[in-house]
Enzyme design. Structure first.
Site, PDB file in Angstrom:
ATOM      1  N   ASP A 100      38.892   8.235   1.168  1.00 16.21           N
ATOM      2  CA  ASP A 100      39.476   8.196   2.503  1.00 16.21           C
ATOM      3  C   ASP A 100      40.899   7.654   2.405  1.00 16.21           C
ATOM      4  OD1 ASP A 100      38.700   8.230   5.607  1.00 16.21           O
ATOM      5  OD2 ASP A 100      39.961   6.473   5.232  1.00 16.21           O
ATOM      6  N   GLU A 120      40.831  12.869   7.252  1.00 20.02           N
ATOM      7  CA  GLU A 120      41.511  12.397   6.045  1.00 20.02           C
ATOM      8  C   GLU A 120      40.516  12.017   4.953  1.00 20.02           C
ATOM      9  OE1 GLU A 120      41.530   8.813   8.951  1.00 20.02           O
ATOM     10  OE2 GLU A 120      41.553  10.998   9.030  1.00 20.02           O
TER      11      GLU A 120
END
Length: 300
Positions: free
Chosen positions: A178, A221
């Site tokens: 992430d 993301e």
């Protein structure tokens, strides 16, 4: 047989390997077509600039910036002897590309070193990845922005890898990644720049992927890597290398280097795992990395 200067130049220009020439200050005076293709930088963008000036910015596999320390090109110019190295160059789009480097000294007729010549070849599995991309496009299993596998394909691959592990005892692990503080990138620089950041992270994952592993965009993301036939130590090493490469990558925004880091959760698949339990465990480990200060890997 006599070859004209233009003939020599054409031979150098048409090499498959990138080649550039610098003076003793490491200022670039020649840049061939393959150097343009591999790095993304045109000759016009780099001629006359130092090679460390936000251009190639070589790092090693632990993320050490070689332009500031153990630079093969600087060593060759200083010592007058050839050097070989395996490094990661900075592509114009921001991602890191693994390259094999060979540097030789450039001398005048008296044997005095007047510069250096560096040849570099792309050592990523680019051809294999391009074939994979074409297949994924046909099956609508490609994420349009990052050109990685999409969530649908990652789900299918995880199911296949679990079945393979249970039937043939072939181990695999996953990396759940992430981007740290990505919201602030979108807020400060806009979504177009945010997309460029996602693309350079994806490019780093793709360029440093083995042919039999798979990296994809899980959503937003978040990225997932499915790493086959590894031990926990191998998985940790690969994850740490990717983390460091992303940390040392950047995109230029109005002349300034914009950097990002990633937090990673790494785990091996175990007996009785499902796709859901495996991902939940990796996700929880990733959040441990976030809680511990970000830009780190937690394995469990």
């Amino acid at each position: 047989m006599y070859l004209s200067r233009e003939s020599y130049k054409k031979i150098i220009e048409d090499l498959r390997d990138g080649l550039y020439i610098v003076d003793t200050d490491r200022k670039i005076i020649f840049w061939n077509h393959a150097a343009e293709r591999i790095s993304g930088y045109s000759a016009e963008e780099v001629i006359g600039k130092p090679c460390a000036d936000n251009i190639l910015c070589h790092v090693d596999d632990v993320g050490l910036n070689l332009c500031c320390s153990d630079c093969p090109l600087a060593s060759t110019i200083y010592e007058g002897t050839p050097h070989d190295a395996e490094v990661f160059l900075h592509h114009k789009n921001g991602h890191r590309v693994p390259v094999s480097v060979r540097v030789i000294p450039l001398t005048d007729d008296a044997g005095t070193v007047i510069g250096g010549v560096e040849m570099f070849s792309d050592s990523s599995y680019q051809a294999d990845n391009e074939v994979r991309l074409k297949e994924l496009e046909k099956l609508a299993l490609l994420d349009g922005l990052t050109q990685l596998a999409n969530r649908r394909y990652l789900d299918r691959e995880l199911e296949s890898r679990l079945e393979e592990m249970n039937r043939y005892d072939i181990p695999f692990g996953i990396l759940f990644m992430d981007l740290d503080d990505f919201k602030s990138v979108n807020d400060c620089y806009g979504h177009e720049t945010g997309d460029r950041v996602l693309q350079f992270v994806a490019g780093t994952l793709s360029a440093n992927s083995r042919p039999f592993d798979l990296y994809g965009r899980w959503g937003g993301e978040e990225f997932v890597g499915i790493i086959r036939n590894v031990t926990p130590a191998n998985l940790k090493h690969m994850g740490q290398r990717l983390r460091r490469l992303v940390e040392k990558s950047f995109v230029l925004v109005e002349g300034e280097a914009l950097r990002i880091t990633i937090s990673i959760g790494a785990t091996m698949a175990v007996e009785n795992d499902t796709v859901q339990t495996l991902l939940a465990r990796a996700d929880a480990l990733m959040y441990q990395s976030k809680a511990a200060g970000k830009n780190r890997l937690t394995i469990g």
